[in-house]
Scaffold this motif. Sequence first.
Motif, PDB file in Angstrom:
ATOM      1  N   THR A 135      -0.910  -5.499  -3.169  1.00  0.00           N
ATOM      2  CA  THR A 135      -0.588  -6.083  -4.462  1.00  0.00           C
ATOM      3  C   THR A 135      -1.561  -7.215  -4.751  1.00  0.00           C
ATOM      4  O   THR A 135      -2.098  -7.825  -3.833  1.00  0.00           O
ATOM      5  CB  THR A 135       0.862  -6.605  -4.525  1.00  0.00           C
ATOM      6  N   GLU A 136      -1.768  -7.475  -6.017  1.00  0.00           N
ATOM      7  CA  GLU A 136      -2.588  -8.608  -6.439  1.00  0.00           C
ATOM      8  C   GLU A 136      -1.743  -9.620  -7.204  1.00  0.00           C
ATOM      9  O   GLU A 136      -2.258 -10.615  -7.701  1.00  0.00           O
ATOM     10  CB  GLU A 136      -3.758  -8.114  -7.286  1.00  0.00           C
ATOM     11  N   SER A 137      -0.460  -9.358  -7.292  1.00  0.00           N
ATOM     12  CA  SER A 137       0.456 -10.203  -8.047  1.00  0.00           C
ATOM     13  C   SER A 137       1.143 -11.221  -7.139  1.00  0.00           C
ATOM     14  O   SER A 137       1.672 -10.862  -6.088  1.00  0.00           O
ATOM     15  CB  SER A 137       1.509  -9.306  -8.713  1.00  0.00           C
ATOM     16  N   SER A 138       1.166 -12.475  -7.555  1.00  0.00           N
ATOM     17  CA  SER A 138       1.843 -13.505  -6.767  1.00  0.00           C
ATOM     18  C   SER A 138       3.359 -13.279  -6.754  1.00  0.00           C
ATOM     19  O   SER A 138       4.023 -13.563  -5.759  1.00  0.00           O
ATOM     20  CB  SER A 138       1.512 -14.905  -7.291  1.00  0.00           C
ATOM     21  N   PHE A 148       8.053 -11.310  -3.582  1.00  0.00           N
ATOM     22  CA  PHE A 148       9.085 -10.282  -3.433  1.00  0.00           C
ATOM     23  C   PHE A 148       8.959  -9.572  -2.086  1.00  0.00           C
ATOM     24  O   PHE A 148       9.939  -9.452  -1.343  1.00  0.00           O
ATOM     25  CB  PHE A 148       8.988  -9.263  -4.575  1.00  0.00           C
ATOM     26  N   TYR A 149       7.764  -9.103  -1.763  1.00  0.00           N
ATOM     27  CA  TYR A 149       7.586  -8.369  -0.510  1.00  0.00           C
ATOM     28  C   TYR A 149       7.864  -9.254   0.696  1.00  0.00           C
ATOM     29  O   TYR A 149       8.518  -8.827   1.652  1.00  0.00           O
ATOM     30  CB  TYR A 149       6.193  -7.743  -0.426  1.00  0.00           C
ATOM     31  N   GLY A 152      10.935  -8.890   3.904  1.00  0.00           N
ATOM     32  CA  GLY A 152      10.571  -8.548   5.277  1.00  0.00           C
ATOM     33  C   GLY A 152       9.143  -8.156   5.547  1.00  0.00           C
ATOM     34  O   GLY A 152       8.787  -7.902   6.701  1.00  0.00           O
ATOM     35  N   PHE A 153       8.304  -8.089   4.518  1.00  0.00           N
ATOM     36  CA  PHE A 153       6.890  -7.791   4.740  1.00  0.00           C
ATOM     37  C   PHE A 153       6.175  -9.071   5.164  1.00  0.00           C
ATOM     38  O   PHE A 153       6.574 -10.168   4.775  1.00  0.00           O
ATOM     39  CB  PHE A 153       6.226  -7.257   3.468  1.00  0.00           C
ATOM     40  N   GLU A 154       5.122  -8.901   5.937  1.00  0.00           N
ATOM     41  CA  GLU A 154       4.282 -10.025   6.316  1.00  0.00           C
ATOM     42  C   GLU A 154       2.946  -9.905   5.604  1.00  0.00           C
ATOM     43  O   GLU A 154       2.423  -8.800   5.447  1.00  0.00           O
ATOM     44  CB  GLU A 154       4.060 -10.039   7.823  1.00  0.00           C
ATOM     45  N   LEU A 155       2.411 -11.048   5.185  1.00  0.00           N
ATOM     46  CA  LEU A 155       1.095 -11.056   4.568  1.00  0.00           C
ATOM     47  C   LEU A 155       0.063 -10.643   5.607  1.00  0.00           C
ATOM     48  O   LEU A 155       0.043 -11.175   6.717  1.00  0.00           O
ATOM     49  CB  LEU A 155       0.785 -12.456   4.043  1.00  0.00           C
ATOM     50  N   SER A 178      -9.021  -4.257   3.373  1.00  0.00           N
ATOM     51  CA  SER A 178      -9.160  -4.391   1.920  1.00  0.00           C
ATOM     52  C   SER A 178      -8.098  -3.629   1.141  1.00  0.00           C
ATOM     53  O   SER A 178      -7.761  -4.007   0.029  1.00  0.00           O
ATOM     54  CB  SER A 178     -10.552  -3.943   1.477  1.00  0.00           C
ATOM     55  N   GLU A 179      -7.549  -2.572   1.724  1.00  0.00           N
ATOM     56  CA  GLU A 179      -6.574  -1.752   1.002  1.00  0.00           C
ATOM     57  C   GLU A 179      -5.126  -2.193   1.240  1.00  0.00           C
ATOM     58  O   GLU A 179      -4.201  -1.560   0.752  1.00  0.00           O
ATOM     59  CB  GLU A 179      -6.751  -0.269   1.369  1.00  0.00           C
ATOM     60  N   THR A 180      -4.933  -3.267   1.981  1.00  0.00           N
ATOM     61  CA  THR A 180      -3.577  -3.706   2.329  1.00  0.00           C
ATOM     62  C   THR A 180      -3.454  -5.217   2.170  1.00  0.00           C
ATOM     63  O   THR A 180      -4.363  -5.950   2.532  1.00  0.00           O
ATOM     64  CB  THR A 180      -3.248  -3.316   3.794  1.00  0.00           C
ATOM     65  N   THR A 181      -2.315  -5.652   1.627  1.00  0.00           N
ATOM     66  CA  THR A 181      -2.030  -7.079   1.577  1.00  0.00           C
ATOM     67  C   THR A 181      -0.778  -7.445   2.370  1.00  0.00           C
ATOM     68  O   THR A 181      -0.609  -8.586   2.765  1.00  0.00           O
ATOM     69  CB  THR A 181      -1.849  -7.581   0.129  1.00  0.00           C
TER      70      THR A 181
END
Length: 159
Positions: free
Chosen positions: A119-122, A127-128, A132-135, A140-143
């Motif tokens: 995602t490129e959205s703050s 939200f992610y 439970g998602f980690e930054l 390049s294809e994953t945030t």
Amino acid sequence: MTFSVERVEDLQAITISHLVKESETEGYRFLSRLVNDFQDGTNRFNKPGEALFAVQNEAGNVVAIGGVNQSPFSDDTQVARLQRFYVLDDARRQGVGSLLLKQIIDHSRGTFNEMTVRTESSKADAFYRSNGFELDDSASETTHVMQLRGFINKEMEND
């Protein structure tokens, strides 16, 4: 308001043109790609472990959509990719996104070890991470990345 999540086997059996239109107005083309890829057979969310889900409101209108694919960026078939995830603006901040994401994660847990998204959205980043998602922007294809084996999100468990 009550929402329900249903698995989508045939995208043409539900109406998502309002989601596509709103997402394009916001500058996103991934729902147009969802429709085009489903129509031409490029991606029908039908490989092992893959699925597409839609959230409907009490009136039966689709207010969110999202799915999981085997990651096209990994040779490991146990890496999932969250794809085409979108919630209508009017349905945001009502738990719809978390409800949909929980369904996708629960579905994916038995097949995949890890789920990735970009995602490129703050707002999406927040939200992610709250779900439970980690930054992880090391590729390049994953945030964001979530480990699915043994993962239990206490917040999501109480939803």
